[in-house]
Scaffold this active site. Structure first.
Site, PDB file in Angstrom:
ATOM      1  CG  ASP A 297       3.769 -76.304  69.744  1.00 38.31           C
ATOM      2  OD1 ASP A 297       4.203 -77.190  68.937  1.00 38.31           O
ATOM      3  OD2 ASP A 297       3.083 -76.352  70.339  1.00 38.31           O
TER       4      ASP A 297
ATOM      5  CG  ASP B 246       7.578 -81.343  68.356  1.00 38.37           C
ATOM      6  OD1 ASP B 246       8.087 -82.226  68.056  1.00 38.37           O
ATOM      7  OD2 ASP B 246       6.669 -80.880  69.361  1.00 38.37           O
TER       8      ASP B 246
END
Length: 333
Positions: free
Chosen positions: A120, A160
């Site tokens: 992340d 992501d």
């Protein structure tokens, strides 16, 4: 009239042949179901170990929180594996339990592998493992999924990670890490989907180029490669937009397919990604599919926070108020 002994024997043999044919047909159908890729009608396990299930066991009787938790606990939803919650010494046991639940429900195992280095990019879900530990962890997951091959596992690999790579400036590193993970996870009956962002993030050509690099690198030296990519994980973009985006990305790739996360996109997007208010659960998993989009699934578990934003608790924690809001429009049974 009594049958002759020869006639009785012939009838018995014929009966056995019919039984054998039926058994063979059942085996062939079962084999087809466990080896085919995901598609419309796909059902994944609704695990009793989910945070929604735990919340349902502890919410006050008769409360809106209980009703929301009970509803969400019953919905087939992917299970997120993280090194923080499922370290290398227990992750195989976690997958074995999921596989047992899947068999009991005539469902598939569906897991999200979420633990790569620098996860992340330091955001709300920051964490992950160092490169060597990540390689060991994904190998352990791959071994456990091969033991659960009869459930035809679905793997969503590192949401992501690719769409964030240009912003984080680590594209080459991400491609190498993900390709290695694919090689560790790949098996004949395991269907792997890498991150495909969503329709309001990277342009289709940019997203496709990143996915293609991972696929090509994962096939080096005879590796297994990927089934495709997944869009809208933990996001809220409308299904029609995601289907169009998936087609646009796939048109730039060679035969890769897509899955769309519809867990929280029932009211579309308001432009926010972190605990936006006013959202609703989306279409149940397995309700759509075409020649590019294999199907839709619930991947982000509704009711779990995106992070400490808009009043939410830390990422991944159960948030009763959000669960209630997301299920407001669910019809009473």
């Amino acid at each position: 009239m009594a049958l002759s002994r020869r006639t009785a024997v012939l009838l018995a043999v014929a009966g056995l042949a019919v039984v054998a044919a039926v058994v063979l047909a059942v085996v062939l159908v079962s084999s087809a179901q466990t080896t085919r890729p995901p598609g419309p009608g796909t059902v994944v396990v609704a695990s009793d170990g989910s945070k929604a299930s735990d919340a349902a066991r502890h919410a006050p009787a008769g409360s809106a929180e209980l009703a929301a938790a009970e509803y969400l606990s019953e919905q087939p939803t992917a299970v997120w594996l993280t090194p923080e919650g499922d370290p290398i010494d227990v992750v195989d046991e976690r997958i074995a339990r999921l596989a047992a639940e899947a068999r009991a429900q005539s469902a598939r195992v569906a897991v999200v592998v979420y633990g790569l280095p620098g996860r992340d990019c330091g955001g709300h879900s920051a964490g992950g493992l160092d490169p060597d530990s990540y390689a060991d962890w994904t190998r352990a997951i791959g071994d456990a999924l091969r033991d659960a091959a009869d459930t035809s596992p679905i793997v969503v690999l590192e949401p992501d990670s690719l769409a964030l790579a240009p912003e984080c400036g680590n594209e080459a590193e991400r491609v190498e890490q993900l390709a290695g993970a694919v090689q560790s996870l790949a098996a004949e009956r395991t269907w792997i989907y890498v991150d495909g962002g969503h329709s309001d993030w990277l342009p289709a050509d940019r997203m496709a180029a990143l996915i293609e690099q991972v696929d090509r690198a994962s096939r080096a030296d005879g590796g297994g490669g990927i089934r495709g990519f997944v869009t809208n994980v933990s996001n809220f973009m409308a299904t029609a937009d995601e289907v169009a985006y998936a087609h646009d990305v796939a048109a730039r790739l060679d035969g890769l397919h897509a899955i769309i996360d519809t867990s929280r996109n029932g009211a579309g997007s308001n432009g926010e990604w972190c605990n936006p208010p006013g959202r609703r659960v989306g279409e149940p998993g397995g309700t759509l599919g075409d020649d590019v989009v294999d199907t839709n699934l619930w991947i982000k578990p509704p009711g779990e926070s995106d992070g400490e934003c808009n009043g939410g608790p830390p990422a991944g924690q159960w948030w009763p108020e959000a669960a209630v809001e997301l299920t407001q429009d669910v019809p009473d049974e």
